[in-house]
Write an enzyme that holds these catalytic residues in place. Structure first.
Site, PDB file in Angstrom:
ATOM      1  N   ALA A 282       1.060  -1.295   0.080  1.00  0.00           N
ATOM      2  CA  ALA A 282       0.145   0.107   0.123  1.00  0.00           C
ATOM      3  C   ALA A 282       0.974   1.239  -0.169  1.00  0.00           C
ATOM      4  CB  ALA A 282      -0.696  -0.044   1.223  1.00  0.00           C
ATOM      5  N   LYS A 283       0.585   2.099  -0.750  1.00  0.00           N
ATOM      6  CA  LYS A 283       1.347   3.304  -0.985  1.00  0.00           C
ATOM      7  C   LYS A 283       0.767   4.366   0.059  1.00  0.00           C
ATOM      8  CE  LYS A 283       3.515   5.996  -4.707  1.00  0.00           C
ATOM      9  NZ  LYS A 283       4.647   6.118  -4.223  1.00  0.00           N
ATOM     10  N   ILE A 284       0.970   4.131   1.228  1.00  0.00           N
ATOM     11  CA  ILE A 284       0.439   5.018   2.483  1.00  0.00           C
ATOM     12  C   ILE A 284       1.637   6.145   2.826  1.00  0.00           C
ATOM     13  CG2 ILE A 284      -0.002   4.813   5.048  1.00  0.00           C
ATOM     14  CD1 ILE A 284      -1.191   1.996   4.342  1.00  0.00           C
TER      15      ILE A 284
ATOM     16  N   TYR B  88       6.291   6.831   4.402  1.00  0.00           N
ATOM     17  CA  TYR B  88       7.534   7.415   3.837  1.00  0.00           C
ATOM     18  C   TYR B  88       8.483   8.082   4.782  1.00  0.00           C
ATOM     19  CZ  TYR B  88       6.072   6.051  -0.651  1.00  0.00           C
ATOM     20  OH  TYR B  88       5.829   5.372  -1.763  1.00  0.00           O
TER      21      TYR B  88
END
Ligand code: PPE
Length: 306
Positions: free
Chosen positions: A158-160, A164
């Site tokens: 998931a690009k949550i 980052y």
């Protein structure tokens, strides 16, 4: 590099002027990283401006939101339209598109689920990610002392937004050590990915890339490069990569929407192969940029014209 501002940002169904696209300081996402995003590029082609792999990016956005328990208040169709309209309305040609779904202002406390879900789409000009010469010359990278997330800590598929934070530690350390970018190892010590790129390694003509289980994001550029490489006749193996394979590799390169296909010329101060872009990397770049820039036929139907 400061963002090159464009005129309009799509915000919850309306276009608002760039400077007015604001949120409250007590928005949940700001405090706890409760956001999901995409990075998409549009390219100028002789046939007009085209968004690269729009459907795949929208699909991943929705998958990320599903993993994050963040119901998107729009359909996939509405989201795709918002993305295309944002490029069109800003009269952009080559640009980077950043859709973001995030938890807004309602309550504080870790459980996000009573906060409203908002969506924005911004688009702006963004040149080469790792410097103008990087695409030809390659970049110098170092193995990070920070590991990628363990599989049972954060869901790497998931690009949550919150994920980052780990990428920030990696890239800050790398730049402090004089590198352009970092390579993260997974919790078992196998090669995972860069702070914002997937990784490919070429040894004896075979192309290797870490599997989804190595705490990577399932990159859309990664998928595109696997497709291109196999069509060029190369064997591509998704398998665990020990760190030392980077030191004996003939070629290593990054892939990502922002980074596109960027050669790596050294790892930890040791030259990769001859210390410059290798022939397989160059062939893959030629196909990738040929397709994105509309110079080669769009044989995989990857371009969505604006
Ligand atoms: N891994 C990570 C951790 C990652 O952030 C990206 C994209 C990739 C792999 C490659 O995925 P794809 O773009 O689908 O091929 N990183 C985005 C954000 C970069 C940024 O600095 O922001 C991007 O490239 O848009």
């Amino acid at each position: 590099m400061p963002i090159k501002e464009s005129e309009w940002i799509w915000f919850d169904g309306d276009f608002v002027p760039w400077a007015d696209a604001k949120v409250h300081v007590l928005s949940h996402a700001l405090h706890y990283g409760s956001s999901v995003f995409e990075g998409i590029r549009a390219y100028k082609t002789p046939q007009g401006v085209a968004v690269f792999r729009l459907a795949a990016h929208v699909k991943r956005l929705f998958n990320s939101c599903k993993i994050a328990h963040m119901p998107v208040p729009y359909t996939a169709e509405q989201t795709s339209q918002a993305i295309v309209e944002t490029v069109r309305r800003n009269k952009l040609s080559s640009c980077y598109i950043r859709p973001l779904v995030f938890r807004g202002y309602e309550v504080l406390g870790v459980d996000p689920r009573s906060c409203p879900v908002h969506m924005i789409v911004a688009a702006f000009e963004w040149g080469t990610y790792l410097g103008a010469e990087a695409i030809e010359q390659g970049v110098d990278v170092g193995i990070s002392s920070w590991r990628r997330m363990a599989p049972d800590t954060f869901p790497s598929m998931a690009k949550i937004g919150g994920h980052y934070v780990n990428s920030q530690f990696m890239v800050m350390e790398a730049r402090d050590r004089g590198f352009s970018e970092a390579i993260g190892l997974d919790i078992y010590g196998y090669v995972s990915e860069g702070s914002g790129e997937n990784l490919f390694v070429v040894v004896d003509g075979i192309i290797y890339t870490p599997p989804l289980g190595a705490s990577i994001l399932g990159g859309i550029t990664r998928d595109s490069v696997i497709t291109i490489a196999r069509d060029l006749g190369y064997e591509v193996r998704e398998q665990l990569i020990p760190r030392e394979m980077l030191y004996i590799a003939d070629e290593v390169f990054f892939t990502g929407t922002a980074a596109e296909v960027t050669p790596i010329r050294s790892v930890d101060g040791q030259p990769v192969g001859e210390g410059h872009r290798g022939p397989i990397t160059a062939k893959i770049q030629e196909q990738f940029f040929g397709i994105t820039q509309g110079k080669l036929p769009d044989r995989y139907h990857w371009l969505h014209y604006v």
